[in-house]
Design an enzyme around this catalytic site. Structure first.
Site, PDB file in Angstrom:
ATOM      1  N   GLY A 174      -7.637 -39.571 -22.660  1.00  0.00           N
ATOM      2  CA  GLY A 174      -8.743 -40.331 -22.085  1.00  0.00           C
ATOM      3  C   GLY A 174      -8.516 -41.822 -22.217  1.00  0.00           C
ATOM      4  O   GLY A 174      -9.456 -42.606 -22.354  1.00  0.00           O
TER       5      GLY A 174
ATOM      6  N   SER B 138      -7.420 -44.050 -20.076  1.00  0.00           N
ATOM      7  CA  SER B 138      -7.385 -44.878 -18.869  1.00  0.00           C
ATOM      8  C   SER B 138      -8.629 -45.734 -18.677  1.00  0.00           C
ATOM      9  O   SER B 138      -8.673 -46.554 -17.766  1.00  0.00           O
ATOM     10  CB  SER B 138      -7.189 -43.987 -17.632  1.00  0.00           C
ATOM     11  OG  SER B 138      -8.295 -43.113 -17.463  1.00  0.00           O
TER      12      SER B 138
ATOM     13  N   ASP C 218      -4.606 -32.416 -18.555  1.00  0.00           N
ATOM     14  CA  ASP C 218      -5.915 -31.795 -18.399  1.00  0.00           C
ATOM     15  C   ASP C 218      -6.246 -31.161 -19.739  1.00  0.00           C
ATOM     16  O   ASP C 218      -5.698 -30.113 -20.096  1.00  0.00           O
ATOM     17  CB  ASP C 218      -5.877 -30.737 -17.292  1.00  0.00           C
ATOM     18  CG  ASP C 218      -7.199 -29.987 -17.143  1.00  0.00           C
ATOM     19  OD1 ASP C 218      -8.169 -30.317 -17.859  1.00  0.00           O
ATOM     20  OD2 ASP C 218      -7.261 -29.062 -16.310  1.00  0.00           O
ATOM     21  N   VAL C 219      -7.132 -31.789 -20.516  1.00  0.00           N
ATOM     22  CA  VAL C 219      -7.381 -31.315 -21.877  1.00  0.00           C
ATOM     23  C   VAL C 219      -8.092 -29.971 -21.915  1.00  0.00           C
ATOM     24  O   VAL C 219      -8.180 -29.343 -22.979  1.00  0.00           O
ATOM     25  CB  VAL C 219      -8.177 -32.352 -22.704  1.00  0.00           C
ATOM     26  CG1 VAL C 219      -7.378 -33.634 -22.878  1.00  0.00           C
ATOM     27  CG2 VAL C 219      -9.546 -32.621 -22.112  1.00  0.00           C
TER      28      VAL C 219
ATOM     29  N   SER D 268     -19.142 -39.193 -31.938  1.00  0.00           N
ATOM     30  CA  SER D 268     -20.288 -40.002 -31.506  1.00  0.00           C
ATOM     31  C   SER D 268     -21.369 -39.915 -32.565  1.00  0.00           C
ATOM     32  O   SER D 268     -21.401 -38.958 -33.362  1.00  0.00           O
ATOM     33  CB  SER D 268     -20.826 -39.490 -30.167  1.00  0.00           C
ATOM     34  OG  SER D 268     -22.024 -40.169 -29.807  1.00  0.00           O
TER      35      SER D 268
ATOM     36  N   TYR E 225     -23.685 -32.367 -24.911  1.00  0.00           N
ATOM     37  CA  TYR E 225     -22.830 -33.420 -25.461  1.00  0.00           C
ATOM     38  C   TYR E 225     -22.985 -33.497 -26.978  1.00  0.00           C
ATOM     39  O   TYR E 225     -21.997 -33.578 -27.727  1.00  0.00           O
ATOM     40  CB  TYR E 225     -23.203 -34.753 -24.809  1.00  0.00           C
ATOM     41  CG  TYR E 225     -22.467 -35.951 -25.357  1.00  0.00           C
ATOM     42  CD1 TYR E 225     -21.176 -36.246 -24.927  1.00  0.00           C
ATOM     43  CD2 TYR E 225     -23.059 -36.800 -26.290  1.00  0.00           C
ATOM     44  CE1 TYR E 225     -20.495 -37.351 -25.412  1.00  0.00           C
ATOM     45  CE2 TYR E 225     -22.384 -37.909 -26.778  1.00  0.00           C
ATOM     46  CZ  TYR E 225     -21.110 -38.179 -26.345  1.00  0.00           C
ATOM     47  OH  TYR E 225     -20.444 -39.278 -26.835  1.00  0.00           O
TER      48      TYR E 225
ATOM     49  N   ALA F 210     -23.941 -31.204 -29.058  1.00  0.00           N
ATOM     50  CA  ALA F 210     -23.315 -30.036 -29.685  1.00  0.00           C
ATOM     51  C   ALA F 210     -21.801 -30.201 -29.755  1.00  0.00           C
ATOM     52  O   ALA F 210     -21.166 -29.857 -30.758  1.00  0.00           O
ATOM     53  CB  ALA F 210     -23.675 -28.771 -28.911  1.00  0.00           C
TER      54      ALA F 210
ATOM     55  N   LYS G 119     -20.059 -32.957 -29.889  1.00  0.00           N
ATOM     56  CA  LYS G 119     -19.657 -34.009 -30.823  1.00  0.00           C
ATOM     57  C   LYS G 119     -19.832 -33.575 -32.275  1.00  0.00           C
ATOM     58  O   LYS G 119     -19.040 -33.942 -33.145  1.00  0.00           O
ATOM     59  CB  LYS G 119     -20.438 -35.287 -30.530  1.00  0.00           C
ATOM     60  CG  LYS G 119     -20.042 -35.931 -29.198  1.00  0.00           C
ATOM     61  CD  LYS G 119     -18.570 -36.305 -29.196  1.00  0.00           C
ATOM     62  CE  LYS G 119     -18.042 -36.772 -27.880  1.00  0.00           C
ATOM     63  NZ  LYS G 119     -16.636 -37.194 -27.929  1.00  0.00           N
TER      64      LYS G 119
ATOM     65  N   ILE H  98     -21.896 -48.573 -27.000  1.00  0.00           N
ATOM     66  CA  ILE H  98     -20.726 -49.414 -26.757  1.00  0.00           C
ATOM     67  C   ILE H  98     -20.685 -49.791 -25.280  1.00  0.00           C
ATOM     68  O   ILE H  98     -20.899 -48.946 -24.405  1.00  0.00           O
ATOM     69  CB  ILE H  98     -19.426 -48.681 -27.131  1.00  0.00           C
ATOM     70  CG1 ILE H  98     -19.490 -48.184 -28.589  1.00  0.00           C
ATOM     71  CG2 ILE H  98     -18.213 -49.593 -26.914  1.00  0.00           C
ATOM     72  CD1 ILE H  98     -19.633 -49.270 -29.622  1.00  0.00           C
TER      73      ILE H  98
END
Length: 256
Positions: A14, A16, A64-65, A143, A157, A159, A161, A190
């Site tokens: 990630g 980029s 592609d993770v 996060s 999201y 869950a 993190k 951020i």
């Protein structure tokens, strides 16, 4: 902050845009060869070219993770091309907003697959190469949302993190015999391009939630990751650092 990473090979998934791009830039400035790994090759190449234009060492890779074969292939290619993988910054993630009542299993699975399973895939694929490194490092971008706080619209999201931190602690135990450390950074609000289009009112609301009175910078996260990658942090593992300008401290949001 000065950390000599000369000769080190760093993968930033990630990488980029956003925090990933900030991490890649700071690590390259410390002398590392940084591999910008992203789903889109064009975007990854753009960042690598920007760093090269500054006289820094960088290259691009597509990954592609969500697909282990893709992650494993990328890690093998990096190790074969540059001789090692010394540091992995598992940063790839997505954060679509959706209320719980509207969420389907597909929505849930997509976020968990990218954020949590993608982290596991990245670490697993790099482990054979990190074992060969002199004190390998893994830094996970988690996060505050999930591990510390909640935010409406981000149950999936949050869950994902929180899951990253559970994974981190046990991975740290398993990899400790190889002197590989596994730690996490937990960003608060951020300023990234991902916030573009949300409007000034929303951004002001986000900044108001922070005692410092402003959004954090991607460099704030990058320097924390840099410390965790240093030899001086070699006895720190299984830990998480919150970088939020005090956002999670107040009991009363109006107290400051």
């Amino acid at each position: 902050m000065k950390v000599d990473l000369t000769g080190k090979v760093v993968i930033v998934t990630g990488g980029s845009k956003g925090i990933g791009k900030g991490i890649a830039t700071v690590f390259a400035e410390q002398g590392a060869h940084v591999v910008i790994a992203a789903r889109g090759m064009e975007a990854a190449t753009d960042v690598a070219n920007q760093l090269q234009a500054q006289g820094l060492s960088a290259s691009a890779a597509t990954v592609d993770v969500e697909n282990y074969e893709s992650v494993e292939s990328m890690a093998t290619e990096v190790a074969n091309s540059f001789g090692s993988i010394d540091i992995l910054c598992a940063n790839a993630g997505i954060f679509p907003s959706m209320k719980l009542e509207d969420m389907t299993t597909d929505h849930w699975d997509q976020v968990l697959n990218v954020n949590a399973r993608g982290t596991m895939f990245a670490v697993k694929a790099c482990v054979p190469h990190l074992k060969k490194a002199n004190a390998g490092r893994v830094i996970i971008t988690s996060s505050i949302t999930g591990p510390v706080t909640g935010y409406a619209g981000w149950t999936h999201y949050a869950a994902s993190k929180a899951a990253q931190l559970g994974f981190m602690r046990t991975a740290a135990l398993e990899l400790a015999p190889y002197h590989i450390t596994v730690n996490a950074v937990l960003p608060g609000n951020i300023a990234t391009e991902g916030l573009d289009g949300l409007g000034d009112t929303y951004l002001q609301k986000m900044a108001k939630a922070i005692p410092f009175g402003s959004l954090g910078r991607v460099e704030d996260i990058a320097y924390a990751a840099l410390f965790l990658s240093s030899k001086e942090a070699g006895f720190i593992t299984g830990q998480s650092i919150i970088i939020d300008g005090g956002q999670t401290l107040p009991e009363d949001a109006e107290a400051f």
